[in-house]
Motif scaffolding. Structure first.
Motif, short mmCIF file in Angstrom:
data_model
loop_
_atom_site.label_atom_id
_atom_site.label_comp_id
_atom_site.label_asym_id
_atom_site.label_seq_id
_atom_site.Cartn_x
_atom_site.Cartn_y
_atom_site.Cartn_z
N SER A 393 0.84 -1.20 0.00
CA SER A 393 0.00 0.00 0.00
C SER A 393 0.87 1.24 0.00
N ALA A 394 0.24 2.37 -0.32
CA ALA A 394 0.96 3.64 -0.29
C ALA A 394 1.37 4.02 1.13
N LEU A 395 0.50 3.71 2.10
CA LEU A 395 0.81 4.03 3.49
C LEU A 395 2.03 3.24 3.98
N GLU A 396 2.12 1.99 3.60
CA GLU A 396 3.29 1.19 3.99
C GLU A 396 4.56 1.74 3.35
N THR A 397 4.46 2.21 2.10
CA THR A 397 5.62 2.81 1.44
C THR A 397 6.07 4.07 2.16
N GLU A 398 5.12 4.91 2.56
CA GLU A 398 5.46 6.13 3.30
C GLU A 398 6.13 5.79 4.63
N ALA A 399 5.65 4.74 5.30
CA ALA A 399 6.25 4.33 6.57
C ALA A 399 7.67 3.81 6.36
N LEU A 400 7.88 3.05 5.30
CA LEU A 400 9.23 2.57 4.99
C LEU A 400 10.17 3.73 4.68
N ALA A 401 9.66 4.74 3.98
CA ALA A 401 10.48 5.93 3.70
C ALA A 401 10.86 6.65 4.99
N LEU A 402 9.93 6.70 5.95
CA LEU A 402 10.23 7.34 7.22
C LEU A 402 11.30 6.57 7.98
N ASN A 438 0.14 -5.73 12.42
CA ASN A 438 0.53 -5.95 11.04
C ASN A 438 1.92 -5.38 10.78
N TYR A 439 2.31 -5.39 9.50
CA TYR A 439 3.65 -4.92 9.13
C TYR A 439 3.81 -3.43 9.36
N LEU A 440 2.74 -2.67 9.20
CA LEU A 440 2.82 -1.23 9.44
C LEU A 440 3.22 -0.94 10.88
N ALA A 441 2.67 -1.70 11.82
CA ALA A 441 3.02 -1.53 13.22
C ALA A 441 4.49 -1.88 13.46
N THR A 442 4.98 -2.90 12.78
CA THR A 442 6.40 -3.28 12.91
C THR A 442 7.31 -2.14 12.45
N ILE A 443 6.97 -1.53 11.33
CA ILE A 443 7.79 -0.43 10.80
C ILE A 443 7.77 0.76 11.75
N LEU A 444 6.60 1.12 12.26
CA LEU A 444 6.51 2.24 13.18
C LEU A 444 7.25 1.97 14.49
N ASN A 445 7.18 0.74 14.97
CA ASN A 445 7.92 0.40 16.19
C ASN A 445 9.43 0.54 15.97
N ASP A 446 9.90 0.17 14.79
CA ASP A 446 11.32 0.38 14.48
C ASP A 446 11.67 1.87 14.51
N CYS A 447 10.76 2.71 13.98
CA CYS A 447 11.00 4.16 13.98
C CYS A 447 11.11 4.68 15.41
#
Length: 508
Positions: A393-402, A438-447
């Motif tokens: 998704s676009a939101l997941e891409t934005e989170a990966l960019a962050l 989900n994966y979005l939560a994993t990315i944000l937790n890394d941030c």
């Protein structure tokens, strides 16, 4: 405990037991009440009660609507479990799995679950499946357990309302309709349109466009009307609904300049775009109402080109869209040139470094990441661009960019940073992070774990005109993949940097 109380407790906590088989509650049910068979793998049995039959019959909902999020991969079976975004894995040969002793997903990971074994994945699976696997984002810190998440929610948490909507959508997809006017758009997404604040004629236009009921030139020409089928705005292709809304160069210019800043290159039809847009947008954030108003303004401008011989002007269409927004919401601000200046790039306070981030999502190819770091004078300190495998998704891409940008900021030695993104949903999740699975939560937790390396860090939301440098780098990341520039940018980006410096100069 009475039998009916036990059944009620199982029904109430079914998703918790199913998604966390290692939890205390699941262990109690498995070890005490079901000593030989796990509840997840339980069979219907002989002459089951009505209550147990009802519970057991809903098992398919969780098996199809839920998916495993890969953490360390130890609990997920490669062949049997649902863990890929687009169906079961396609393996070159089952003998390969036996020969290489691959049973769980953990056998495909390196560095304690922090990255995929690319060479092994591409050797065992077909290219499409390998691409799906390599696109799954893993935690850069490791130590994350596998967990089931619900694919139909942003935070991955299941609710009975989402389960009910899933069943309704499944029933609707299984039924074939003889009428072409019947829309395949799920009812819960149509409700977002009908409940929006847009005026009724804007909603009706969206419905007619989705169902291909608008009198566009190609449709009239095919029905025998003597009319030129080419697009009246660009004159390059036949005017069909998808061309007018998505592919026409004039409409693309309008959508990019509009406050939503939509990128439509990755969509081939209006229904495909609407499915993604309505699924990501919330009914109460105003995005749907603004899109409906803008669509009506675009259709109105198209009609004026044909029937009143008026030239198409992007600025005029923007003003008309803002006027319709004002009718939709009396509190909205009318269009004025000062508004565009207010959303341009601003210099950070002295002692802080501003890092602009952006992600460019492509549903059918690699997605781009862009980042630009500047000081209080607007001078470029560093810039970078990179690509990632196909994201969901676009939101997941934005989170990966962050996450990628924060990691670069740490590597560059920045310790006082203010981040800026043009993704409103990501900014909202940053302010109030969900307890997601989900994966979005994993990315944000890394941030958030990265943030411990800074003396000061913040994230702000900025409109697209204030994020032009990072946006350009993200959209053209395929040309700059893996590039990092120190105190400079590519020549084609210097124009945006100069414009930001001039627009952000303090008044004399």
């Amino acid at each position: 405990m009475r039998i009916k109380d036990l059944i009620y407790l199982v029904a109430k906590n079914w998703w918790e037991i199913y998604s966390h088989p290692e939890s205390l509650l699941a262990q109690i049910f498995k070890g005490v009440y079901f000593p030989k068979v796990s509840l997840v793998k339980a069979k219907k049995g002989w002459r089951p009660s009505y209550a147990w039959s009802s519970i057991w019959s809903t098992k398919w909902v969780f098996e199809r609507g839920g998916r495993w999020k890969i953490g360390d991969g130890r609990q997920v079976d490669v062949r049997r479990d649902n863990w890929l975004p687009h169906g079961s894995p396609i393996i070159y040969s089952e003998d390969l799995l036996v020969e290489l002793n691959i049973n769980n997903v953990s056998d495909l990971l390196l560095s304690q679950g922090r990255m995929w074994n690319r060479e092994l994945v591409e050797h065992v699976f077909c290219p499409n499946t390998a691409l799906q696997i390599l696109s799954l984002p893993l935690s850069v810190h490791g130590g994350v357990a596998d967990s089931l998440f619900w694919t139909g929610s942003i935070d991955g948490v299941y609710s009975s309302k989402l389960g009910y909507s899933f069943i309704k959508d499944h029933d609707a997809r299984s039924q074939t309709s003889a009428s072409l006017a019947v829309s395949p758009l799920p009812a819960n997404l149509w409700k977002k349109i009908w409940k929006s604040n847009a005026i009724p004629r804007c909603k009706e236009l969206a419905w007619r466009a989705f169902c291909s009921l608008l009198p566009v030139r190609d449709s009239l020409w095919r029905r025998g009307v003597e009319v030129d089928p080419t697009c009246p705005l660009c004159g390059e292709e036949n005017e069909i609904v998808s061309h007018l809304w998505l592919n026409c160069p004039m409409s693309k210019c309008f959508w990019f300049a509009y406050s939503l800043g939509l990128r439509l290159d990755s969509f081939s039809s209006l229904p495909e775009f609407l499915l993604q847009f309505l699924a990501d947008a919330d009914a109460d954030d105003g995005a749907i109402s603004r899109w409906l108003s803008a669509s009506y303004a675009l259709w109105e401008a198209r009609n004026k080109v044909i029937f009143q011989d008026r030239p198409f002007s992007c600025d005029v269409v923007l003003q008309r869209a803002f006027q319709l927004e004002l009718v939709d919401d009396p509190t909205s601000t009318p269009f004025h040139p000062a508004i565009e200046q207010a959303v341009s790039w601003c210099r950070p306070p002295q002692g802080l470094f501003k890092v602009n981030v952006d992600g460019s999502w492509r549903s059918d190819s690699t997605s781009g990441l862009g980042m630009a770091a500047r000081n209080h004078e607007g001078l470029i300190l560093a810039a970078a661009a990179d690509v990632v495998e196909r994201t969901s998704s676009a939101l997941e891409t934005e989170a990966l960019a962050l996450r990628w940008s924060i990691g670069l900021a740490i590597s560059l030695g920045f310790r006082r940073v203010c981040l800026e993104t043009d993704c409103l949903k990501l900014f909202q999740l940053w302010k109030k992070p969900p307890d997601g699975r989900n994966y979005l939560a994993t990315i944000l937790n890394d941030c958030f774990q990265y943030c411990r390396s800074f003396d000061f860090i913040s994230l702000s939301f900025v409109r697209r005109p204030g994020n032009t440098v990072a946006d350009y780098l993200a959209r053209h990341a395929s040309s700059f993949a893996g590039c990092v520039w120190i105190e400079e940018v590519p020549p084609e980006v210097e124009t945006f940097v100069t414009a930001d410096i001039l627009a952000s100069m303090p008044p004399v």
